[in-house]
Design a protein around this motif. Structure first.
Motif, PDB file in Angstrom:
ATOM      1  N   GLY A  55       0.798  -1.224   0.000  1.00 30.38           N
ATOM      2  CA  GLY A  55       0.000   0.000   0.000  1.00 30.38           C
ATOM      3  C   GLY A  55       0.829   1.270   0.000  1.00 30.38           C
ATOM      4  O   GLY A  55       2.003   1.278  -0.373  1.00 30.38           O
ATOM      5  N   VAL A  56       0.196   2.375   0.442  1.00 34.07           N
ATOM      6  CA  VAL A  56       0.865   3.674   0.455  1.00 34.07           C
ATOM      7  C   VAL A  56       1.794   3.803   1.652  1.00 34.07           C
ATOM      8  O   VAL A  56       2.615   4.708   1.703  1.00 34.07           O
ATOM      9  CB  VAL A  56      -0.168   4.830   0.469  1.00 34.07           C
ATOM     10  N   ILE A  57       1.654   2.913   2.623  1.00 36.51           N
ATOM     11  CA  ILE A  57       2.509   2.915   3.814  1.00 36.51           C
ATOM     12  C   ILE A  57       3.366   1.656   3.791  1.00 36.51           C
ATOM     13  O   ILE A  57       2.895   0.563   3.476  1.00 36.51           O
ATOM     14  CB  ILE A  57       1.662   2.953   5.098  1.00 36.51           C
ATOM     15  N   THR A  58       4.625   1.783   4.142  1.00 34.07           N
ATOM     16  CA  THR A  58       5.512   0.640   4.291  1.00 34.07           C
ATOM     17  C   THR A  58       6.285   0.796   5.587  1.00 34.07           C
ATOM     18  O   THR A  58       6.318   1.877   6.186  1.00 34.07           O
ATOM     19  CB  THR A  58       6.487   0.507   3.098  1.00 34.07           C
ATOM     20  N   ILE A  98      -2.165  -1.718  10.229  1.00 33.90           N
ATOM     21  CA  ILE A  98      -1.504  -0.456   9.886  1.00 33.90           C
ATOM     22  C   ILE A  98      -2.487   0.333   9.021  1.00 33.90           C
ATOM     23  O   ILE A  98      -2.918  -0.155   7.967  1.00 33.90           O
ATOM     24  CB  ILE A  98      -0.195  -0.695   9.114  1.00 33.90           C
ATOM     25  N   ARG A  99      -2.814   1.522   9.438  1.00 31.92           N
ATOM     26  CA  ARG A  99      -3.828   2.267   8.693  1.00 31.92           C
ATOM     27  C   ARG A  99      -3.434   3.709   8.450  1.00 31.92           C
ATOM     28  O   ARG A  99      -2.674   4.310   9.200  1.00 31.92           O
ATOM     29  CB  ARG A  99      -5.182   2.209   9.396  1.00 31.92           C
ATOM     30  N   GLN A 100      -3.960   4.216   7.372  1.00 33.06           N
ATOM     31  CA  GLN A 100      -3.709   5.575   6.942  1.00 33.06           C
ATOM     32  C   GLN A 100      -4.760   6.508   7.549  1.00 33.06           C
ATOM     33  O   GLN A 100      -5.957   6.245   7.479  1.00 33.06           O
ATOM     34  CB  GLN A 100      -3.780   5.631   5.410  1.00 33.06           C
ATOM     35  N   SER A 133       9.313   2.552  12.501  1.00 41.88           N
ATOM     36  CA  SER A 133       9.911   2.220  11.214  1.00 41.88           C
ATOM     37  C   SER A 133       8.937   2.387  10.043  1.00 41.88           C
ATOM     38  O   SER A 133       9.305   2.144   8.889  1.00 41.88           O
ATOM     39  CB  SER A 133      10.426   0.770  11.238  1.00 41.88           C
ATOM     40  N   CYS A 134       7.705   2.773  10.357  1.00 44.50           N
ATOM     41  CA  CYS A 134       6.664   2.892   9.321  1.00 44.50           C
ATOM     42  C   CYS A 134       6.564   4.326   8.813  1.00 44.50           C
ATOM     43  O   CYS A 134       6.750   5.287   9.578  1.00 44.50           O
ATOM     44  CB  CYS A 134       5.318   2.436   9.878  1.00 44.50           C
TER      45      CYS A 134
END
Length: 255
Positions: free
Chosen positions: A118-121, A168-170, A250-251
């Motif tokens: 996704g947009v987050i790593t 993990i959410r945006q 680290s995200c």
């Protein structure tokens, strides 16, 4: 020979004189008698008619006249309230399944060599774990959500939901009149107590040093209003709070 009529007249005596008054009285009496007979006949007929009507009335249905309903019958009656029995209350069934067993040794963090889809790593990942997108940005209105899980966990359905994944959410800071706030908090971000998650300021529901890492962390990885939310719900990680903060730190967003 003496005439017979004369003999009878002599025997009866002289005939009384009849005056006009006598004739008028006889005529009046005759008229009265005729009127009485007519009235008697009319009365008798009326009585008979009344008897017939009464008999017919007695055999007609109650409340009707010649088959037509009486005005009272046209009145709408208020129906009696019907007693209803409320449906049986059925509380939501509790999930009685147990969470995964907490291992004696926590799952270590290792370097992540493949970016998340996704947009987050994240630069770190639990050893042996994988990631999948559960809410794509296009379907979530721009709010993407990913999930870390153990692909080797046998029969995950035997465990309660949300007890073996890391989400993990945006999200982002929103101004709803009280200043820039993050979801689940009403206090502005600048006024919330901060801890360190890697090189970022973070807001967390847990306390650093706590043995319980099944908590929630929000980090602000850059100068924008974008926020990364990390929710650890995995019993099978056996993480403490410091390990969760290392992972969340680290995200970041890819762009």
């Amino acid at each position: 020979m003496t005439d017979l009529r004369e003999l009878l007249d002599d025997a009866a005596g002289p005939e009384p004189a009849v005056t006009d008054t006598d004739l008028s009285g006889d005529l009046t009496r005759g008229r009265h008698a005729l009127r009485r007979r007519r009235i008697a006949g009319i009365t008798t007929g009326a009585v008979a008619t009344a008897l017939v009507i009464g008999a017919v009335w007695s055999v007609l249905p109650s409340g009707t006249t010649n088959g037509a309903p009486q005005p009272a019958a046209l009145t709408t009656k208020t129906p009696k309230p019907v007693k209803t029995t409320p449906k049986e209350y059925r509380p939501m069934q509790q999930d009685t399944r147990k969470p995964p067993v907490i291992p004696a040794t926590a799952v270590p963090l290792v370097a992540n060599t493949t970016q998340f889809p996704g947009v987050i790593t994240c630069d770190l990942i639990p050893k042996g774990w994988a990631v999948r997108t559960t809410i794509p940005a296009a379907k979530g209105g721009g709010w993407e959500q990913q999930e870390l899980y153990d692909p080797n966990l046998r029969n995950p359905k035997q465990y309660r939901d949300a007890t073996y994944t890391v989400v993990i959410r945006q999200t982002e800071l929103m101004n709803e009149g009280e200043g820039l706030t993050v979801d689940k908090y009403s206090t502005p971000w600048t006024k919330l107590p901060k801890v360190r998650a890697g090189k970022y300021d973070a807001v967390t529901s847990g306390v650093p040093g706590s043995p319980y890492g099944r908590q929630e962390v929000y980090i602000k990885p850059d100068k924008s209003n974008r926020i990364v939310g990390v929710s650890n719900r995995a019993y099978n990680l056996a993480w403490d709070m410091d390990t969760l903060l290392r992972f969340a730190g680290s995200c970041h967003y890819k762009l």
